[in-house]
Design an enzyme around this catalytic site. Structure first.
Site, PDB file in Angstrom:
ATOM      1  N   SER A 102      39.477  -0.931  -1.250  1.00 30.17           N
ATOM      2  CA  SER A 102      40.146   0.262  -1.280  1.00 30.17           C
ATOM      3  C   SER A 102      41.322   0.222  -0.337  1.00 30.17           C
ATOM      4  CB  SER A 102      39.268   1.498  -1.144  1.00 30.17           C
ATOM      5  OG  SER A 102      39.843   2.612  -1.430  1.00 30.17           O
ATOM      6  N   HIS A 233      33.750   3.473  -7.860  1.00 30.44           N
ATOM      7  CA  HIS A 233      34.554   3.180  -6.682  1.00 30.44           C
ATOM      8  C   HIS A 233      33.559   2.063  -5.816  1.00 30.44           C
ATOM      9  CE1 HIS A 233      38.086   3.056  -4.298  1.00 30.44           C
ATOM     10  NE2 HIS A 233      37.470   3.492  -3.206  1.00 30.44           N
TER      11      HIS A 233
END
Length: 257
Positions: A102, A233
């Site tokens: 990320s 995620h």
């Protein structure tokens, strides 16, 4: 609270104890993997990967404002963070690679470019995970939201935080402080195209995530691969998907030797 400058970071203390965490130094390791955490994350989550990466020394970057350096002012701008990492962390010696998840993927990419521009040895490979390639359009900035609204937005984007964060006001303030600073880094990030890297780049994402990571291929003149694993995620928090991720990583690092 003001963010520290690179000059201040230089005088802060020994690199090994302040900036890097390592659970198993593996004296016979043939490669090193430096892990850059996601927004609100810390080095500890990645150190356990060492068990599934034989012959690879896994190191996590410990950043100011995150555990265990939570008493220090956090960085809130990408250039300041990259300056400090390049000046303070002695990447190497020997072959090494970067893994960034990320926000950590953006930081790893910028550090790799800065090392190259400084004429220093850089990573042999770059692994990026669950992050869109720059340039990208920043969503409506949220780092200045009031605490309750910020918490709601964090959980909307990345899933629920542990129940104890909701139950303990002091802990919630600490956790939101991590996220607020990191989200400010992302939301004020201005990408300078520059020259692409020349090293292999591999991108990973969960199949429940939005976006297309194939654009990372434009950021290197070397080989590019991308893999989709099952999950969202934080797909690698599932033990099976973590093992699959690390099989790809280990295979790529082993190909260097």
């Amino acid at each position: 609270m003001a963010h520290p400058t690179a000059a201040a970071a230089r005088s802060a203390g020994p690199t090994a104890t302040r900036w890097l965490a390592c659970r198993d130094r593996k004296p016979g390791a043939t490669a090193q993997l430096y892990c850059f955490a996601h927004a609100g994350g810390s080095a500890g989550e990645f150190l356990r990967w060492s068990d599934d990466l034989p012959g690879v020394r896994v190191l996590g970057l410990k950043l100011p404002g995150r555990a265990p350096r939570q008493q220090e002012p956090p960085f809130t701008r990408m250039p300041d963070l990259v300056d400090a990492l390049v000046e303070q962390v002695g990447f190497g010696p020997g072959p090494f690679a970067f893994f960034g998840h990320s926000l950590g993927g953006l930081v790893a990419h910028e550090v790799a470019r800065r090392l190259r521009d400084a004429g220093r040895p850089g990573p042999r490979r770059l692994f990026v995970s669950s992050v869109q390639p720059p340039p990208f359009t920043t969503r409506q900035p949220v780092h200045r939201l009031p605490p309750a609204e910020l918490l709601t937005e964090i959980e909307r984007r990345w899933g629920a935080l542990p129940a104890v964060v909701h139950e303990d006001d002091e802990l919630r303030d600490v956790v939101l402080g991590y996220f607020r600073a990191d989200m400010e880094i992302a939301e004020t990030y201005a990408f300078d195209p520059g020259t692409p890297l020349t090293v292999p780049v591999t991108a990973f994402a969960g199949d429940q995530e939005d976006g297309d990571l194939t654009g990372w291929g434009a950021h290197t003149t070397g080989p590019f691969r991308h893999h989709t694993l099952r999950g969202g995620h934080f797909y690698f928090r599932d033990p099976e998907q973590r093992r699959e991720l690390l099989r790809h990583v280990h295979r790529a690092l082993s190909a260097e030797h």
